[in-house]
Design a protein around this motif. Structure first.
Motif, PDB file in Angstrom:
ATOM      1  N   GLY A  11      39.361  87.920  44.273  1.00  0.00           N
ATOM      2  CA  GLY A  11      39.573  87.633  42.868  1.00  0.00           C
ATOM      3  C   GLY A  11      39.952  86.200  42.555  1.00  0.00           C
ATOM      4  O   GLY A  11      39.909  85.787  41.388  1.00  0.00           O
ATOM      5  N   GLN A  12      40.333  85.418  43.562  1.00  0.00           N
ATOM      6  CA  GLN A  12      40.700  84.026  43.302  1.00  0.00           C
ATOM      7  C   GLN A  12      39.458  83.178  43.045  1.00  0.00           C
ATOM      8  O   GLN A  12      38.395  83.412  43.625  1.00  0.00           O
ATOM      9  N   ASP A  13      39.616  82.187  42.178  1.00  0.00           N
ATOM     10  CA  ASP A  13      38.571  81.200  41.934  1.00  0.00           C
ATOM     11  C   ASP A  13      38.658  80.150  43.039  1.00  0.00           C
ATOM     12  O   ASP A  13      39.702  79.503  43.201  1.00  0.00           O
ATOM     13  N   LEU A  14      37.607  79.992  43.797  1.00  0.00           N
ATOM     14  CA  LEU A  14      37.595  79.128  44.971  1.00  0.00           C
ATOM     15  C   LEU A  14      38.012  77.690  44.644  1.00  0.00           C
ATOM     16  O   LEU A  14      38.924  77.142  45.258  1.00  0.00           O
ATOM     17  N   TYR A  87      21.319  79.954  49.465  1.00  0.00           N
ATOM     18  CA  TYR A  87      21.499  79.123  48.283  1.00  0.00           C
ATOM     19  C   TYR A  87      22.547  78.078  48.608  1.00  0.00           C
ATOM     20  O   TYR A  87      23.507  78.357  49.325  1.00  0.00           O
ATOM     21  N   GLY A  88      22.398  76.904  48.062  1.00  0.00           N
ATOM     22  CA  GLY A  88      23.397  75.875  48.292  1.00  0.00           C
ATOM     23  C   GLY A  88      23.468  74.916  47.135  1.00  0.00           C
ATOM     24  O   GLY A  88      22.490  74.719  46.420  1.00  0.00           O
ATOM     25  N   GLY A  89      24.659  74.346  46.941  1.00  0.00           N
ATOM     26  CA  GLY A  89      24.822  73.374  45.879  1.00  0.00           C
ATOM     27  C   GLY A  89      26.273  73.010  45.680  1.00  0.00           C
ATOM     28  O   GLY A  89      27.135  73.301  46.521  1.00  0.00           O
ATOM     29  N   HIS A  90      26.546  72.377  44.542  1.00  0.00           N
ATOM     30  CA  HIS A  90      27.907  71.995  44.178  1.00  0.00           C
ATOM     31  C   HIS A  90      28.679  73.227  43.730  1.00  0.00           C
ATOM     32  O   HIS A  90      28.144  74.072  43.003  1.00  0.00           O
ATOM     33  N   VAL A  91      29.934  73.316  44.120  1.00  0.00           N
ATOM     34  CA  VAL A  91      30.808  74.411  43.711  1.00  0.00           C
ATOM     35  C   VAL A  91      31.347  74.112  42.314  1.00  0.00           C
ATOM     36  O   VAL A  91      32.050  73.118  42.118  1.00  0.00           O
ATOM     37  N   ALA A  92      31.019  74.974  41.367  1.00  0.00           N
ATOM     38  CA  ALA A  92      31.579  74.877  40.017  1.00  0.00           C
ATOM     39  C   ALA A  92      32.704  75.907  39.888  1.00  0.00           C
ATOM     40  O   ALA A  92      32.859  76.778  40.755  1.00  0.00           O
ATOM     41  N   ARG A  93      33.475  75.797  38.828  1.00  0.00           N
ATOM     42  CA  ARG A  93      34.503  76.810  38.583  1.00  0.00           C
ATOM     43  C   ARG A  93      33.814  78.152  38.350  1.00  0.00           C
ATOM     44  O   ARG A  93      32.721  78.203  37.811  1.00  0.00           O
ATOM     45  N   GLY A  94      34.466  79.212  38.806  1.00  0.00           N
ATOM     46  CA  GLY A  94      33.900  80.540  38.628  1.00  0.00           C
ATOM     47  C   GLY A  94      33.302  81.133  39.887  1.00  0.00           C
ATOM     48  O   GLY A  94      32.677  82.184  39.826  1.00  0.00           O
ATOM     49  N   CYS A  95      33.493  80.475  41.036  1.00  0.00           N
ATOM     50  CA  CYS A  95      33.126  81.077  42.324  1.00  0.00           C
ATOM     51  C   CYS A  95      34.285  81.995  42.714  1.00  0.00           C
ATOM     52  O   CYS A  95      35.376  81.512  43.038  1.00  0.00           O
ATOM     53  N   ILE A  96      34.061  83.298  42.655  1.00  0.00           N
ATOM     54  CA  ILE A  96      35.137  84.266  42.814  1.00  0.00           C
ATOM     55  C   ILE A  96      35.066  84.915  44.195  1.00  0.00           C
ATOM     56  O   ILE A  96      34.043  85.487  44.576  1.00  0.00           O
ATOM     57  N   VAL A  97      36.197  84.827  44.920  1.00  0.00           N
ATOM     58  CA  VAL A  97      36.291  85.390  46.267  1.00  0.00           C
ATOM     59  C   VAL A  97      36.123  86.901  46.191  1.00  0.00           C
ATOM     60  O   VAL A  97      36.750  87.568  45.365  1.00  0.00           O
ATOM     61  N   ARG A  98      35.272  87.447  47.075  1.00  0.00           N
ATOM     62  CA  ARG A  98      35.036  88.890  47.119  1.00  0.00           C
ATOM     63  C   ARG A  98      36.026  89.564  48.053  1.00  0.00           C
ATOM     64  O   ARG A  98      36.756  90.433  47.644  1.00  0.00           O
ATOM     65  N   THR A  99      36.045  89.173  49.336  1.00  0.00           N
ATOM     66  CA  THR A  99      36.972  89.803  50.290  1.00  0.00           C
ATOM     67  C   THR A  99      37.965  88.807  50.869  1.00  0.00           C
ATOM     68  O   THR A  99      39.126  89.127  51.042  1.00  0.00           O
TER      69      THR A  99
END
Length: 133
Positions: A11-14, A87-99
């Motif tokens: 649930g954390q935003d990376l 897939y690869g690219g720049h990390v934007a806000r909203g990358c949510i940890v699953r486990t």
């Protein structure tokens, strides 16, 4: 250099979590050496595209690297889906940890990073300075 291993929770935003961790540690300069884990949502900005693309799936983090300054992070990630598509690219806000996300930060206490507009590229680029003692 001081190594700081870190585990992020579901649930954390990376990106937010990495920026907040470096702030809490009092670091003005850090690199993400590597990261693995999983995301349920990825917001990736692909090369040459201004807005991030949202991926919603069970995604494995294969690589994560970048720099973190007090005024922001520059992170790149590669993820794969259940079919093995990459897939690869720049990390934007909203990358949510699953486990989980298991990350190694390298804190650089003798340096201070900032992001400043580079007249050559037109982008906010990393500026590296020696940190005042």
């Amino acid at each position: 250099m001081r190594a700081h291993p870190l585990r992020l929770q579901p649930g954390q935003d990376l990106r937010d979590a990495l920026e907040e961790t470096t702030r809490q540690l009092g670091s003005q300069a850090a690199f993400v050496v590597q990261g693995i884990g999983s995301l349920g949502v990825a917001q990736l900005r692909f090369a040459g595209i201004a807005q991030p693309t949202e991926l919603r799936a069970d995604l494995e983090i294969l690589t994560l690297a970048g720099s973190i300054a007090p005024d922001g992070a520059h992170l790149h990630i590669s993820v794969s889906d259940a079919a093995g598509r990459l897939y690869g690219g720049h990390v934007a806000r909203g990358c949510i940890v699953r486990t989980t996300a298991e990350i190694l930060l390298a804190l650089l206490p003798d340096h201070a990073f900032s992001r400043e507009t580079d007249p050559q590229t037109g982008f906010m680029e990393l500026r590296i300075r020696a940190r005042d003692a």
